[in-house]
Design a protein around this motif. Structure first.
Motif, PDB file in Angstrom:
ATOM      1  N   CYS A  64       0.837  -1.192   0.000  1.00 13.89           N
ATOM      2  CA  CYS A  64       0.000   0.000   0.000  1.00 13.89           C
ATOM      3  C   CYS A  64       0.875   1.246   0.000  1.00 13.89           C
ATOM      4  O   CYS A  64       2.084   1.167   0.236  1.00 13.89           O
ATOM      5  CB  CYS A  64      -0.944   0.023   1.205  1.00 13.89           C
ATOM      6  N   THR A  66       0.536   6.013  -0.088  1.00 14.96           N
ATOM      7  CA  THR A  66      -0.233   7.230  -0.321  1.00 14.96           C
ATOM      8  C   THR A  66       0.475   8.014  -1.417  1.00 14.96           C
ATOM      9  O   THR A  66       1.696   8.158  -1.390  1.00 14.96           O
ATOM     10  CB  THR A  66      -0.354   8.079   0.951  1.00 14.96           C
ATOM     11  N   SER A  97      -2.107   8.016   7.334  1.00 13.92           N
ATOM     12  CA  SER A  97      -3.252   7.892   6.436  1.00 13.92           C
ATOM     13  C   SER A  97      -4.371   7.156   7.165  1.00 13.92           C
ATOM     14  O   SER A  97      -4.133   6.455   8.150  1.00 13.92           O
ATOM     15  CB  SER A  97      -2.856   7.124   5.175  1.00 13.92           C
ATOM     16  N   ARG A  98      -5.588   7.294   6.676  1.00 14.36           N
ATOM     17  CA  ARG A  98      -6.732   6.695   7.360  1.00 14.36           C
ATOM     18  C   ARG A  98      -7.115   5.319   6.824  1.00 14.36           C
ATOM     19  O   ARG A  98      -7.677   4.506   7.559  1.00 14.36           O
ATOM     20  CB  ARG A  98      -7.947   7.623   7.256  1.00 14.36           C
ATOM     21  N   ASN A  99      -6.843   5.071   5.557  1.00 12.50           N
ATOM     22  CA  ASN A  99      -7.350   3.856   4.933  1.00 12.50           C
ATOM     23  C   ASN A  99      -6.276   2.842   4.561  1.00 12.50           C
ATOM     24  O   ASN A  99      -6.601   1.729   4.163  1.00 12.50           O
ATOM     25  CB  ASN A  99      -8.150   4.220   3.678  1.00 12.50           C
ATOM     26  N   VAL A 100      -5.016   3.230   4.669  1.00 13.66           N
ATOM     27  CA  VAL A 100      -3.910   2.329   4.363  1.00 13.66           C
ATOM     28  C   VAL A 100      -2.805   2.531   5.391  1.00 13.66           C
ATOM     29  O   VAL A 100      -2.735   3.583   6.044  1.00 13.66           O
ATOM     30  CB  VAL A 100      -3.338   2.563   2.937  1.00 13.66           C
ATOM     31  N   GLU A 113      -5.072   7.466  -1.289  1.00 14.91           N
ATOM     32  CA  GLU A 113      -4.575   6.323  -0.540  1.00 14.91           C
ATOM     33  C   GLU A 113      -4.907   5.070  -1.350  1.00 14.91           C
ATOM     34  O   GLU A 113      -6.046   4.907  -1.806  1.00 14.91           O
ATOM     35  CB  GLU A 113      -5.226   6.280   0.841  1.00 14.91           C
ATOM     36  N   LYS A 115      -4.052   0.689  -2.363  1.00 18.59           N
ATOM     37  CA  LYS A 115      -3.483  -0.617  -2.033  1.00 18.59           C
ATOM     38  C   LYS A 115      -3.050  -1.314  -3.311  1.00 18.59           C
ATOM     39  O   LYS A 115      -3.618  -1.105  -4.384  1.00 18.59           O
ATOM     40  CB  LYS A 115      -4.500  -1.477  -1.281  1.00 18.59           C
ATOM     41  N   LEU A 133      -8.358   3.760  -2.655  1.00 19.22           N
ATOM     42  CA  LEU A 133      -9.364   3.568  -1.617  1.00 19.22           C
ATOM     43  C   LEU A 133      -9.987   4.873  -1.150  1.00 19.22           C
ATOM     44  O   LEU A 133     -11.130   4.895  -0.700  1.00 19.22           O
ATOM     45  CB  LEU A 133      -8.747   2.845  -0.419  1.00 19.22           C
ATOM     46  N   ALA A 134      -9.229   5.957  -1.229  1.00 23.64           N
ATOM     47  CA  ALA A 134      -9.726   7.259  -0.791  1.00 23.64           C
ATOM     48  C   ALA A 134      -8.923   8.353  -1.475  1.00 23.64           C
ATOM     49  O   ALA A 134      -7.765   8.137  -1.853  1.00 23.64           O
ATOM     50  CB  ALA A 134      -9.618   7.388   0.727  1.00 23.64           C
TER      51      ALA A 134
END
Length: 210
Positions: A64, A66, A97-100, A113, A115, A133-134
């Motif tokens: 993953c 960003t 980061s919030r999602n990865v 962000e 993966k 993802l975001a």
């Protein structure tokens, strides 16, 4: 995440855009490096780091990253030459980061962000196909074209090649790229005199003079 996320970033599919890819090292410390990305019409992203780079190793390890978007040339400079004496990436630049499981840059104008879906090795590069993802735009990039910023980014890219060509003894290529860097240096000093951008070029030239 919408497949057309890239439209709000103004990205055109199948073109190379210069970004800063941030990842965690295996020990959990932060890494960031300039990286060209290609957005596919499906909304996926291709990242192709050289296999000897830390970004390649981190993408394989954590799967993953960003992807940070910025117009700030000092970010390109410091993330490119972070291992040289006197150059460092401020720790305050990073946040989680919030999602990865990857850091992101607080000072970036926007980020996505992502993966890793799959990867392969092709020659001296790794090819990573990533799913976004975001995404978020923190500030719109300037609408007025400012010649100094792309000039500095191009100079940083040329500088990495100059250092490699010097190691390989390809001095004719070094000479041509140095001429281009000097041209951009003169341009920056003409359109942005007495600005912080001049200092970035000064620091870059010190590295090339070693």
């Amino acid at each position: 995440m919408t497949k057309k996320w890239f439209l709000k970033f103004g990205l055109t599919p199948n073109c190379i855009f210069e970004t800063i890819v941030s990842t965690y090292n295996p020990d959990g410390s932060c890494n960031a490096a300039p990286m060209g990305i290609i957005v596919k019409r499906s909304g996926t992203v291709l990242i192709s780091p050289y296999i000897q780079t830390q970004t390649y190793k981190n993408l394989r390890y954590w799967r993953c990253c960003t992807i940070n978007f910025t117009w700030k040339p000092e970010v390109f400079f410091k993330t490119t030459f972070k291992r040289l004496k006197g150059v460092r990436i401020p720790s305050a630049w990073f946040e989680k980061s919030r999602n990865v499981y990857a850091p992101r840059l607080r000072i970036a104008d926007g980020y996505v962000e992502a993966k890793v879906l799959k990867f392969k090795v092709y020659g001296d590069r790794g090819i990573f196909l990533c799913k976004v993802l975001a995404s978020k735009i923190r500030s719109q990039p300037p609408l007025t074209y400012f010649r100094a910023i792309p000039a500095i980014v191009e100079s940083v890219i040329h500088a990495t090649r100059i250092l490699k060509f010097r190691e390989d003894g390809e001095m004719e290529k070094v000479k041509k790229l140095l001429e281009m860097v000097n041209h951009y240096d003169n341009l920056v000093r003409r359109v942005a005199p007495k600005s912080s951008l001049v200092k970035v070029m000064d620091d870059l030239k010190k590295i090339l003079a070693k």
